[in-house]
Structure formats: structure tokens, C-alpha cells
Scaffold this motif. Structure first.
Motif, PDB file in Angstrom:
ATOM      1  N   GLY A 125       0.794  -1.223   0.000  1.00 19.49           N
ATOM      2  CA  GLY A 125       0.000   0.000   0.000  1.00 19.49           C
ATOM      3  C   GLY A 125       0.826   1.271   0.000  1.00 19.49           C
ATOM      4  N   GLY A 126       1.985   1.238   0.642  1.00 23.09           N
ATOM      5  CA  GLY A 126       2.768   2.465   0.793  1.00 23.09           C
ATOM      6  C   GLY A 126       3.923   2.609  -0.159  1.00 23.09           C
ATOM      7  N   GLY A 127       4.134   1.606  -1.002  1.00 18.75           N
ATOM      8  CA  GLY A 127       5.206   1.716  -1.998  1.00 18.75           C
ATOM      9  C   GLY A 127       6.599   1.460  -1.466  1.00 18.75           C
ATOM     10  N   GLY A 128       6.705   0.925  -0.236  1.00 18.79           N
ATOM     11  CA  GLY A 128       8.027   0.585   0.291  1.00 18.79           C
ATOM     12  C   GLY A 128       8.454  -0.805  -0.141  1.00 18.79           C
ATOM     13  N   GLU A 129       9.653  -1.165   0.279  1.00 14.71           N
ATOM     14  CA  GLU A 129      10.226  -2.449  -0.131  1.00 14.71           C
ATOM     15  C   GLU A 129      10.391  -3.360   1.090  1.00 14.71           C
ATOM     16  OE1 GLU A 129      14.685  -4.143  -1.183  1.00 14.71           O
ATOM     17  OE2 GLU A 129      14.376  -2.003  -0.876  1.00 14.71           O
TER      18      GLU A 129
END
Ligand SMILES: *Cc1c(COP(=O)(O)O)cnc(C)c1O
Length: 364
Positions: A125-129
Motif C-alpha cells: 500500500g505504501g510503496g516501500g520495499e
């Protein structure tokens, strides 16, 4: 219209990830040993509390009584309990709340593998890895490698003890060592979903170290040892400002009054006596299952939870199929191993019967 073609735009990073698959339902007369559920029926007092909870009203989100009961387990007084305890619809919800609050675009979080199957999905959802770090062959975390995976954009490190699916715990000494080396601004999440089943006195227990580390949160659940999986309620304990953030990222009013009441009754003295007796019985079955499997020649890591792990590598799938043919469901981690939950008393004998036959057939 082709049901496989989506009529609206879905983010490619979401399309790239397979959805969480639940351990299925057993066929025939078999056992469901695929989701680490509690085989004991709910206590009558818990069932009564659920039946009597008003369902025409929203729950009172603060849940002060339950927070006080949970806080007491960590040595907090009534007032500190209210700020340090966070309740949600399962501890999985809290994992999502924490990652959404901390891991932004370009950031990352570090987690062990093989471990809990929810961990890889947390940042979509947040675009992190998500950075997975392979554990040791004995099923323990490789804590040195996890520390090495941390960089300036790492916001969270997840530790799972006992590790699901492999079973071993992190020791007090290993944990102290880890916390000394982890950067203080990185949130450390200690996922102790199976805490109540741990008997090893060397194992780390969140309640013993929480006051030493403001960047540490401990996650627990009522789903496993307390048998409330279907009601969805779990909790976190840690620094109040972290929970402040989680109240922003969480979905409001997700915890029902039924779940709250069931949890409150479960923590009362009377229910605790019965629940602890059930837990002892599960520990007993766990030890019997591990001993039986080892006697048959299987390699089984020490488990401190309500499941055992068979690290079979590529043979995992064929053992899971052998179980399914007998109507009993276990959890297969493709190419890694098979996790078998500790279930009903008779399920232990059934598991050992199937694993013995498999060993003969497969000439392992
Ligand atoms: C089962 C489990 C949970 C959470 O369960 P909830 O039902 O969401 O409270 C969290 N972590 C691990 C490692 C688990 O195995």
C-alpha cells in the motif's frame, strides 16, 4: 466480459503479488492442521460473553478495562496501560498499521524468511520495499544478516519468536545483542503470537525488555493459545506515540464488542486456569509429536509453539499431497518445508501414521 481481465486500473505492484491463501478445509474425516488454530472448544464463559455483547451499537474503541488487563501482564499500572497498550482486529492488523505509519516510498523494512506469510505483503500500500533475510538451517533467525540488511532507509525490522513456521525462539542473549546493534530510530517489532506456549526459560519475552527500548513494540494475539481466531483480536504493547500513529493508519472501530468481551473473560482468573491447562496439554502434544517424528528419522527444529516444521525442501509438496490424500490439511511452503499444527489428541497419531508411511514410500 472476461472475468480474468480487470475492468479498472490496478497498480502493477499489487498485480505482481499473489493474495494471501488460507489453509483450506479438510475433506473426509481428516484434521485441519494448516492454520495453527486451537483445537479446544471455546470456554462456556467466553461463549456467554460473546452471546450477550450488544451488536446494535459500535464498540467503545478505548476498551479501558481490557487495556488495563493486558497492561498488567506487562507490569503497567492502570494509567500507563491506557497509553502503552494498543488493541486491533488481530495482530496482523497492527503489522499493517505499523508499516503504513513508518515505511514510505523508497523506504524499506526487514523481515526473516521462512516466516509468517503476511510479512512480505505489508508495504504494498505504501510503496516501500520488503527485504527478506534467510534464516539459519536450524530454523532460527540469522540476526547478523538481518542487521546487515538495514540501511539508512530501513524503518522497521520484524522478529518472530517463536518463528512461524519453523518453531525456534530468539534467546534473551541473542535479543540483547541485536538491540545493542540495531539503530535506535528503527522500529523493532517483536511478534510473539505464540508467547503463551513458550516453555524454554532462555527464550526472550517481550514483557521483560520493553522498558529498556523505546523503539520496541511487542505484538500478541488472542487467536492462538486463547482460541479466539475467528473473533479477530490482538494487541501491541510499546511507546504511546507509536500507537498514536497507528490510530491514524488503522481502520476505525474494527474491533467488535464480542471480541473485546471474549478477551476480557479470557484474561480473568477463572478462565485462565482452564486456558493454562489446555495450553499445557498442547505443549505435551507438541513434545509427543516432535519426539515421534524424530524417531521416524525426520529432522525437526525445536518448536516452542503449536506447530512443528519439517524442512524437506523440494519434497515438501509431495508430503503435503500425502496428507491431503488422507483428508488432513497441513501447510506447505513450496520448496521449503511443511508446517503441521498441533491439533486434537488423535491428530497426533494420525500425523505420525501418515509421516511413517510417507517415509517408507518415498524411501527418504
Ligand atoms: C497467527 C499469527 C499472527 C496473528 O494473528 P491474528 O489472528 O491476526 O492476531 C501474527 N503473527 C504470527 C507469526 C502468527 O503466526
Amino acid at each position: 466480459m472476461d472475468p480474468m481481465t480487470c475492468p479498472v486500473h490496478i497498480r502493477p505492484e499489487v498485480l505482481a503479488v499473489p493474495a494471501y491463501t488460507q489453509g483450506g478445509a479438510p475433506v473426509k474425516e481428516g484434521y485441519k492442521l494448516s492454520s495453527n488454530e486451537n483445537p479446544f472448544p471455546p470456554l462456556p464463559a467466553v461463549q456467554r460473553a460473546v452471546a450477550e455483547a450488544p451488536i446494535n451499537r459500535y464498540a467503545v474503541a478505548a476498551m479501558p478495562e481490557l487495556r488495563a488487563q493486558i497492561g498488567a501482564l506487562f507490569g503497567f499500572n492502570q494509567e500507563l496501560s491506557q497509553s502503552h497498550v494498543h488493541i486491533a482486529a488481530g495482530s496482523v492488523s497492527i503489522l499493517y498499521q505499523l508499516v503504513e505509519a513508518t515505511v514510505g516510498e523508497g523506504d524499506n523494512y526487514v523481515y526473516p524468511w521462512p516466516s509468517f506469510e503476511a510479512y512480505p505483503m505489508l508495504a504494498i500500500g505504501g510503496g516501500g520495499e520488503g527485504r527478506r533475510v534467510r534464516g539459519n538451517d536450524d530454523g532460527t533467525h540469522n540476526l547478523d544478516a538481518m542487521l546487515e540488511a538495514i540501511d539508512s532507509r530501513t524503518r522497521v525490522v520484524i522478529l518472530c519468536t517463536p518463528n512461524n513456521p519453523t518453531g525456534p525462539t530468539i534467546t534473551k542473549e541473542q535479543f540483547a545483542n541485536f538491540m545493542e546493534r540495531v539503530p535506535q530510530e528503527v522500529l523493532v517489532v517483536l511478534d510473539e503470537a505464540y508467547r503463551e506456549l513458550v516453555t524454554d526459560t532462555n527464550a526472550i519475552h517481550g514483557e521483560e525488555v520493553l522498558d529498556k527500548h523505546s523503539n520496541l513494540v511487542v505484538l500478541r494475539t488472542f487467536s492462538k493459545a486463547y482460541g479466539l481466531a475467528g473473533l479477530r483480536i490482538g494487541y501491541g504493547v510499546g511507546h504511546p506515540s507509536i500507537w498514536q500513529a497507528c490510530r491514524v493508519t488503522g481502520i476505525p472501530l474494527s474491533v467488535t464488542t464480542q471480541a473485546e468481551m471474549a478477551a476480557r473473560v479470557s484474561l480473568e482468573t477463572e478462565a485462565q486456569e482452564e486456558l493454562q491447562a489446555n495450553i499445557q496439554e498442547l505443549v505435551h502434544r507438541r513434545e509427543r509429536l516432535i519426539a515421534g517424528l524424530r524417531e521416524q528419522g525426520y529432522t525437526v527444529p525445536d518448536s516452542q509453539a503449536n506447530y512443528v516444521w519439517l524442512p524437506l525442501g523440494e519434497a515438501a509438496q509431495s508430503l503435503a499431497v500425502a496428507f491431503a490424500q488422507e483428508g488432513t490439511l497441513v501447510r506447505c511452503f513450496q520448496g521449503e518445508g511443511v508446517r503441521i499444527s498441533v491439533g486434537e489428541e488423535d491428530s497426533i497419531d494420525e500425523v505420525l501414521r501418515i509421516t511413517a508411511a510417507y517415509r517408507e514410500d518415498a524411501a527418504l
